[in-house]
Design a protein around this motif. Structure first.
Motif, mmCIF file in Angstrom:
data_model
loop_
_atom_site.group_PDB
_atom_site.id
_atom_site.type_symbol
_atom_site.label_atom_id
_atom_site.label_comp_id
_atom_site.label_asym_id
_atom_site.label_seq_id
_atom_site.Cartn_x
_atom_site.Cartn_y
_atom_site.Cartn_z
ATOM 1 N N VAL A 196 34.395 39.132 43.499
ATOM 2 C CA VAL A 196 35.804 39.538 43.434
ATOM 3 C C VAL A 196 36.616 38.471 42.709
ATOM 4 C CG1 VAL A 196 37.847 40.205 44.756
ATOM 5 C CG2 VAL A 196 35.570 40.814 45.600
ATOM 6 N N ILE A 197 36.421 37.219 43.085
ATOM 7 C CA ILE A 197 37.170 36.122 42.461
ATOM 8 C C ILE A 197 36.815 36.014 40.975
ATOM 9 C CG2 ILE A 197 37.383 33.601 42.419
ATOM 10 C CD1 ILE A 197 37.125 33.822 45.578
ATOM 11 N N ALA A 198 35.538 36.202 40.643
ATOM 12 C CA ALA A 198 35.123 36.168 39.232
ATOM 13 C C ALA A 198 35.824 37.271 38.437
ATOM 14 C CB ALA A 198 33.606 36.316 39.129
ATOM 15 N N ALA A 199 35.936 38.463 39.035
ATOM 16 C CA ALA A 199 36.594 39.578 38.346
ATOM 17 C C ALA A 199 38.094 39.335 38.197
ATOM 18 C CB ALA A 199 36.341 40.875 39.112
ATOM 19 N N LEU A 200 38.704 38.759 39.228
ATOM 20 C CA LEU A 200 40.131 38.431 39.146
ATOM 21 C C LEU A 200 40.382 37.413 38.041
ATOM 22 C CD1 LEU A 200 40.883 38.171 42.981
ATOM 23 C CD2 LEU A 200 41.824 39.905 41.431
ATOM 24 N N ARG A 201 39.491 36.422 37.939
ATOM 25 C CA ARG A 201 39.623 35.419 36.868
ATOM 26 C C ARG A 201 39.498 36.082 35.492
ATOM 27 N NH1 ARG A 201 35.537 31.376 39.508
ATOM 28 N NH2 ARG A 201 36.888 30.154 40.876
ATOM 29 N N ARG A 202 38.609 37.037 35.406
ATOM 30 C CA ARG A 202 38.427 37.735 34.122
ATOM 31 C C ARG A 202 39.705 38.471 33.722
ATOM 32 N NH1 ARG A 202 33.051 41.122 32.465
ATOM 33 N NH2 ARG A 202 33.846 42.123 30.593
ATOM 34 N N LEU A 203 40.350 39.090 34.693
ATOM 35 C CA LEU A 203 41.634 39.753 34.409
ATOM 36 C C LEU A 203 42.657 38.741 33.894
ATOM 37 C CD1 LEU A 203 41.972 42.216 37.428
ATOM 38 C CD2 LEU A 203 42.099 42.876 35.008
ATOM 39 N N ARG A 204 42.723 37.580 34.553
ATOM 40 C CA ARG A 204 43.681 36.546 34.123
ATOM 41 C C ARG A 204 43.346 36.025 32.726
ATOM 42 N NH1 ARG A 204 47.899 35.585 34.031
ATOM 43 N NH2 ARG A 204 48.129 33.371 34.449
ATOM 44 N N HIS A 205 42.064 35.804 32.464
ATOM 45 C CA HIS A 205 41.661 35.300 31.144
ATOM 46 C C HIS A 205 41.930 36.327 30.054
ATOM 47 C CE1 HIS A 205 38.721 32.260 33.191
ATOM 48 N NE2 HIS A 205 39.974 31.858 33.198
ATOM 49 N N GLY A 206 42.029 37.592 30.434
ATOM 50 C CA GLY A 206 42.377 38.646 29.483
ATOM 51 C C GLY A 206 43.870 38.717 29.203
#
Length: 297
Positions: A196-206
């Protein structure tokens, strides 16, 4: 009736229609905002930014100057609008309630409905995605008033069931988004935190702004159980009998550490983390949303 009373979950439960619930929450919230000089200023000037060299002096808002003794200019619409996505967890665990009027899912639905109203009132496009093990429905964002009815109709017909894969679903969502957006996630997060945290980070990096509304039942936060209690895991059906009094301290340490780990990880990534439980008034979450919107606009 005070605005505080408008915002209590047990009051909201008395209203059957979701559109009326959402309006009730927003009305109470806005009344509370206007009652506060600080919040009143924030709302009134959310469409302004400070004057900087190079701005046309004709754009200075002299009423704002009279109130604040500072120079502000009105933002253009393109500077203020933000596209929002409501991302709703449909897992079976969201249907849990112990003694509150609203389940976690009911609470999240009411909050999402109220945020829909707020965004449309600000002419911001808003859409909806729902997910279990993957994204199950996607409604493109629009800013027209009809979008309120479309989203509320969808929300009111949703039912939480089955298992969830939050990480995979949010990665799917990140791949769908073509422009920088505000993603509002509603979930109890009762799964392995790492994906979940990895996916949230991906959203932020996008380039997306993210608000994580972590919705738990009051009993999941406070553990009000005594004696031998038979628990059932809602998504797998597994059962476990425990001595609640002997387990309480360990449980409370675990749940507090769980929430704190999300708070820390979100802080590191520039994600707004809003821990909620179903006994809490709705205004904390609404305040967080508006603060984020102003900060990012």
């Amino acid at each position: 009736m005070s605005s505080e009373k408008y915002l209590k979950p047990e009051v909201i439960q008395q209203i059957k229609r979701l559109d009326l619930r959402a309006q009730f929450i927003v009305k109470g919230y806005l009344q509370g905002m206007h009652a506060s000089p600080y919040h009143g200023f924030s709302v009134e000037f959310s469409e302004h930014r400070k004057y900087t060299p190079g701005d046309d002096p004709k754009d200075i808002d002299w009423l704002a100057y009279a109130k604040t003794d500072r120079y502000y200019v009105k933002k253009f619409e393109a500077e203020t609008n933000i596209t929002g996505y409501l991302a709703m967890d449909l897992s079976a665990s969201m249907a849990y309630t112990y003694r509150q009027e609203l389940t976690k899912f009911d609470y999240a639905i009411c909050l999402a409905a109220a945020l829909t109203y707020l965004m449309i009132l600000q002419n911001d496009p808003v859409g909806l995605v729902t997910f279990g093990k993957k994204i199950t429905r996607s409604l493109p964002p629009k800013s027209k008033r009809q979008q309120i009815g479309t989203i509320l109709s969808l929300l009111s017909n949703l039912k939480p069931e089955g298992e969830t894969d939050i990480g995979n679903s949010l990665i799917q969502l990140a791949a769908m988004l073509r422009h920088a957006s505000l993603v509002m996630v509603f979930s109890d997060l009762l799964t392995d935190p790492e994906p979940v945290i990895a996916a949230l980070r991906r959203l932020r990096h996008g380039g997306h702004d993210v608000i994580l509304f972590h919705v738990l039942d009051e009993a999941e936060v406070k553990f009000p159980f005594h004696g031998l209690v038979d628990f059932e895991e809602p998504e797998t059906g597994q059962r476990l009998e425990i001595d609640a009094d002997g387990y309480r301290r360990d449980y409370l340490e675990e749940i507090n550490a769980f929430r704190e780990s999300y708070r820390e990880e979100c802080f590191k990534s520039g994600i707004d983390y809003v821990p909620l439980d179903t006994s809490m008034a709705f205004d904390k979450a609404l305040t967080e949303y508006l603060a984020t919107r102003r900060q990012r606009a």
